[in-house]
Enzyme design. Structure first.
Site, PDB file in Angstrom:
ATOM      1  N   ASP A 343       3.626   1.596  -2.394  1.00  0.00           N
ATOM      2  CA  ASP A 343       4.922   2.168  -2.784  1.00  0.00           C
ATOM      3  C   ASP A 343       5.252   1.737  -4.215  1.00  0.00           C
ATOM      4  OD1 ASP A 343       5.190  -0.500  -1.967  1.00  0.00           O
ATOM      5  OD2 ASP A 343       7.285  -0.276  -1.427  1.00  0.00           O
ATOM      6  N   HIS A 670      -3.490   3.190   1.997  1.00  0.00           N
ATOM      7  CA  HIS A 670      -2.214   3.879   1.768  1.00  0.00           C
ATOM      8  C   HIS A 670      -1.695   3.526   0.366  1.00  0.00           C
ATOM      9  CE1 HIS A 670       1.727   5.520   2.896  1.00  0.00           C
ATOM     10  NE2 HIS A 670       2.246   4.483   2.260  1.00  0.00           N
ATOM     11  N   ASP A 718      -8.972   3.635   8.860  1.00  0.00           N
ATOM     12  CA  ASP A 718      -9.079   3.809   7.407  1.00  0.00           C
ATOM     13  C   ASP A 718      -8.602   5.196   7.014  1.00  0.00           C
ATOM     14  OD1 ASP A 718      -9.658   3.444   4.742  1.00  0.00           O
ATOM     15  OD2 ASP A 718     -11.780   3.983   4.968  1.00  0.00           O
ATOM     16  N   GLU A 727      -2.619  -0.401   4.288  1.00  0.00           N
ATOM     17  CA  GLU A 727      -2.030  -0.385   2.948  1.00  0.00           C
ATOM     18  C   GLU A 727      -2.780  -1.392   2.068  1.00  0.00           C
ATOM     19  OE1 GLU A 727       2.180  -0.046   3.008  1.00  0.00           O
ATOM     20  OE2 GLU A 727       2.374  -0.011   0.834  1.00  0.00           O
TER      21      GLU A 727
HETATM   22  O1  9MR Z   1       3.680  -7.043   4.794  1.00  0.00           O
HETATM   23  C1  9MR Z   1       5.002  -6.766   5.228  1.00  0.00           C
HETATM   24  C2  9MR Z   1       5.139  -7.113   6.678  1.00  0.00           C
HETATM   25  O2  9MR Z   1       4.914  -8.493   6.877  1.00  0.00           O
HETATM   26  C3  9MR Z   1       6.522  -6.702   7.163  1.00  0.00           C
HETATM   27  O3  9MR Z   1       6.596  -6.922   8.546  1.00  0.00           O
HETATM   28  C4  9MR Z   1       6.792  -5.234   6.840  1.00  0.00           C
HETATM   29  C5  9MR Z   1       8.188  -4.786   7.202  1.00  0.00           C
HETATM   30  O4  9MR Z   1       9.151  -5.368   6.358  1.00  0.00           O
HETATM   31  O5  9MR Z   1       6.618  -5.004   5.461  1.00  0.00           O
HETATM   32  C6  9MR Z   1       5.330  -5.304   4.973  1.00  0.00           C
HETATM   33  O6  9MR Z   1       5.343  -5.130   3.620  1.00  0.00           O
HETATM   34  C7  9MR Z   1       5.449  -3.815   3.095  1.00  0.00           C
HETATM   35  C8  9MR Z   1       6.769  -3.706   2.352  1.00  0.00           C
HETATM   36  O7  9MR Z   1       7.842  -3.765   3.266  1.00  0.00           O
HETATM   37  C9  9MR Z   1       6.878  -2.488   1.465  1.00  0.00           C
HETATM   38  N1  9MR Z   1       5.732  -2.381   0.589  1.00  0.00           N
HETATM   39  C10 9MR Z   1       4.476  -2.367   1.329  1.00  0.00           C
HETATM   40  C11 9MR Z   1       4.302  -3.638   2.118  1.00  0.00           C
HETATM   41  C12 9MR Z   1       2.948  -3.691   2.814  1.00  0.00           C
HETATM   42  O8  9MR Z   1       2.853  -2.800   3.858  1.00  0.00           O
END
Ligand code: 9MR
Length: 747
Positions: A343, A670, A718, A727
């Protein structure tokens, strides 16, 4: 439906009539068409169009798509009021063509009203014939009567014509059973084993007694042999497995294979070169994550792109960003930093732990017997700053540190000295979307205690590491760290709202005890001041067993403190105990590794793999590696080195979670800009990018449709749509950076 297929039409009509007369069971009574007028026979109602000119065309819907749009959704054709039933399987099919050929259509089933969630999508590349039928099966993650079927055709520089026919969404079809292709049953590190390091593999087999194995060179000659060890049913995968050890073989070679039970493993090397490369690629990843600057194609061929969020339209920021309504009435320049993941958000908590782990990779190298700081020295990473006489890893981390400092609330404002938790888009955007093309409004979110302490910890650590290279920056960082520390003490319980997850992740964490411990430790190690030593030793976490199965991450940061207190020289009272506590933690992880037939130091409670589990495996290995740095005992070195086998292919899926490393490696992470899977003109993630890995909670609809009921290691796919298992993220690559650097040092 095209006129030339009238014969087919009448046959279908006949069949349809016949089917209604059949008993329900035979007819598939539950198979119900959800799309109205998918054949466009006499009208295009009730289809809508957006920024395309629909033209009647021989029983199809054709649309002239204008050029010069940016996003897929800038031009579209669709139908609303589609009903979906949660857990029900649907077959989504259509015929489509594009003139000139080579354009893509993003075909989606999703929510027809804001926030326009996507429940299923496919992005085929079209040719001119129109005879191509596309068909997909998915399971609806929701109940809705406000669904939408849409075909997004924007994002092309040039105009083109899109034609569509026989659109169908049939509910009640049998679910498609996803069976991952896991290749040969002999599972190895598909990249390389160190010549003097451990060499282990796992065999999936029904056999319950030992089996012979052979190690073969590239010419097919057996160079070593032995017997497997039956291990029973492996909890992490549900498979019956054996393990095998060929560590006695130490000759450097390429293209080796292991043969057992009639299966030949994927090829691998015995050597060190791959780890020297991986130690660099894992850090090079950060340059292409940079916000606020154009990425130079000469430095990263194929990855050059315009600057993102540098104050240039259509971006709205990040040079002058307001708060969310009601949060503050100032604006900040928070340009720069790294995009968090796939993102465009930038989050202080995750930026903090990622920066720490990059800096700690370098700092470890300064203080340990196998450490070689020159590996990440000036000129090693191909950065715009290379050649400035500053180690490149410090140049890269500086890009984020400057951003973190900008997130601090200015003097004179309420909560001055605290750090805003995050800055990101007001709404979630779709994929693909280059950073420079993001049109969303950007907003600062409220300051939090955890973000403030992330700033304090990393700025304090930076103050000691940059002092030899930039005294002024080191002093500025330390001042900011002290200010953040004081602000956190004054506001120890200001936490992120778990519901604040629109347009970016919430990163909520309502316990700052660990961040206080970490920030105090970094401030102490940099200043030697007694008040920080007192804060360290008074923390309940200082003596707690923090080396838990899930390991450390952005929300559990006490290990960052403990590892640094153990490794970085200081006069902390009781430092020996701190060092022993790390060794004890390593013993626990080593015991896990030994008990795991796949040899990884990770066994989460109830076999529930965490979001980003691939990096948890690596972080647990970092604790083991640190025990080696502290004791010199080879069992820890071997344990840490062996842990990387899992990430590079010795696992139930037989996949390397690192792009470009291993014969079969993750490659569709992602991401809004490494979105090759959705747009052939965009690149795949750069080599050395770690995928999140198995996640038992499969939060995204795509994973939910493919992986329902998955066991541990199998909760991964994947595919670019699977943001909860696949991601890429700055904190995950930081764990890869630190362990790959350690392994390279053991060569
Ligand atoms: O890695 C993060 C995970 O531990 C959390 O449970 C989740 C929900 O808050 O978010 C993950 O991080 C994401 C972030 O919120 C937004 N950017 C991408 C991150 C990786 O998926």
């Amino acid at each position: 439906m095209k006129r030339r297929s009238t014969a087919l039409l009448s046959l279908a009509a006949l069949l349809g009539a016949a089917l209604t007369a059949l008993p329900a069971a035979q007819a598939g009574a539950d198979e119900v068409e959800q799309v109205r007028n998918g054949g466009f026979d006499s009208t295009t109602d009730p289809w809508w169009t957006s920024n395309v000119t629909a033209v009647p065309a021989d029983g199809r819907l054709c649309a002239d798509v204008p050029g010069g749009t940016v996003n897929r959704w800038d031009s579209a054709v669709g139908q609303d009021a589609i009903t979906l039933v949660k857990g029900s399987s649907y077959r989504f099919s259509f015929d489509a063509s594009g003139v000139p050929e080579g354009h893509v259509v993003r075909a989606i089933v999703g929510l027809g009203v804001s926030p326009y969630d996507t429940w299923y999508e496919a992005t085929p590349v079209l040719d001119e014939s129109g005879d191509d039928a596309y068909s997909y099966t998915f399971t609806s993650p929701v109940d809705s009567t406000q669904g939408q079927v849409a075909f997004q055709v924007g994002g092309s520089a040039d105009p083109w014509r899109f034609c569509l026919d026989d659109v169908s969404l049939v509910g009640g079809v049998p679910p498609e059973v996803y069976r991952p292709d896991t290749g040969p049953r002999v599972r190895v590190n598909q990249v390389a084993y160190l010549p003097s390091g451990p060499k282990n593999a796992t065999l999936v087999t029904d056999a319950t007694t030992k089996l012979p194995w052979q190690l073969k060179n590239a010419a097919g000659t057996t160079v070593a042999h032995g017997w497997t060890v039956p291990r029973g049913v492996d909890v992490s995968s549900g498979q019956n497995v054996h393990s095998l050890d060929f560590g006695a073989y130490r000759t450097r070679a390429t293209g080796l294979t292991l043969v057992a039970d009639g299966e030949t493993s994927r090829p691998f090397d015995i050597g060190t070169a791959a780890y020297e490369r991986l130690g660099l690629d894992a850090v090079k990843y950060y340059y292409t994550q940079r916000s606020g600057t154009a990425i130079r194609d000469d430095l990263r061929p194929g990855y050059g792109r315009a600057a993102g969020h540098a104050g240039v339209a259509p971006n709205q920021g990040d040079t002058d960003v307001p708060c969310q309504p009601g949060v503050c009435d100032y604006r900040l320049d928070v340009s720069g930093g790294w995009y968090d993941a796939g993102d465009h958000g930038k989050y202080v908590v995750n930026g903090g732990i990622a920066t720490w782990e990059l800096l700690s990779t370098y700092e470890r190298a300064l203080h340990t017997r196998t450490g070689e700081p020159s590996r990440l020295g000036d000129g090693t990473l191909g950065l715009p700053e290379s050649g400035n006489h500053v180690p490149d890893v410090l140049d890269e981390a500086r890009w984020e540190l400057d951003f973190l400092l900008k997130m601090q609330v200015p003097d004179g404002q309420p909560l001055a000295g605290m750090a805003h938790h995050k800055i990101h888009d007001e709404q979630w955007t779709g994929l693909p979307l280059l950073p420079g093309a993001d049109p969303q409004k950007r907003e600062l979110h409220p300051p939090t205690t955890t973000a403030t302490l992330n700033l304090a910890a990393t700025a304090a650590q930076a103050a000691r590491l940059y002092r030899p290279y930039d005294k002024a920056f080191a002093a500025r960082a330390l001042t900011a760290a002290r200010k953040a520390w004081a602000a956190a003490l004054a506001h120890p319980d200001v936490h992120a709202d778990p519901a604040d997850g629109t347009g970016g992740g919430a990163y909520n964490d309502d316990d700052a005890t660990d961040e206080f411990y970490w920030a105090a430790a970094e401030l102490y190690l940099t200043t030697g001041e007694k008040r920080f030593a007192d804060q360290v030793t008074a923390s309940p976490l200082h003596t707690a067993d923090i080396f838990v199965p899930n390991g450390f991450d952005w929300s559990r940061t006490a290990a960052a403190a403990r590892l640094d207190l153990a490794l970085v020289p200081s006069r902390l009272p009781g430092r020996d105990k701190v060092r022993r506590s790390v060794v004890r933690g390593a013993d626990t992880y080593l015991a896990t590794l030994t008990a795991q037939p796949y040899g990884m130091p990770y066994a989460p409670d109830d076999n529930r793999y965490d979001w980003g589990s691939a990096h948890q495996v690596l972080n647990n290995a970092v604790v083991i590696a640190t025990a080696y740095d502290l004791t010199g005992a080879s069992a820890y070195r071997d344990g840490a080195v062996q842990s990387i086998d899992y990430v590079l292919g010795r696992n139930a899926l037989n996949i390397s979670y690192v792009t470009g490393y291993g014969e079969v490696a993750a490659q569709r992470q992602h991401s809004r800009w490494y979105a090759h899977q959705l747009d052939p003109n965009l690149p795949s993630p750069p080599p050395g990018t770690l995928a999140g890995g198995p996640n038992s909670s499969i939060q995204d609809p795509y994973a939910q449709s493919m992986l329902q009921g998955c066991v541990g290691q199998f909760c991964y796919i994947d595919d670019i749509q699977s943001w909860s298992t696949n991601e890429t993220a700055i904190n995950w690559n930081a764990a890869l950076t630190r362990l790959a650097s350690f392994v390279a040092d053991q060569g």
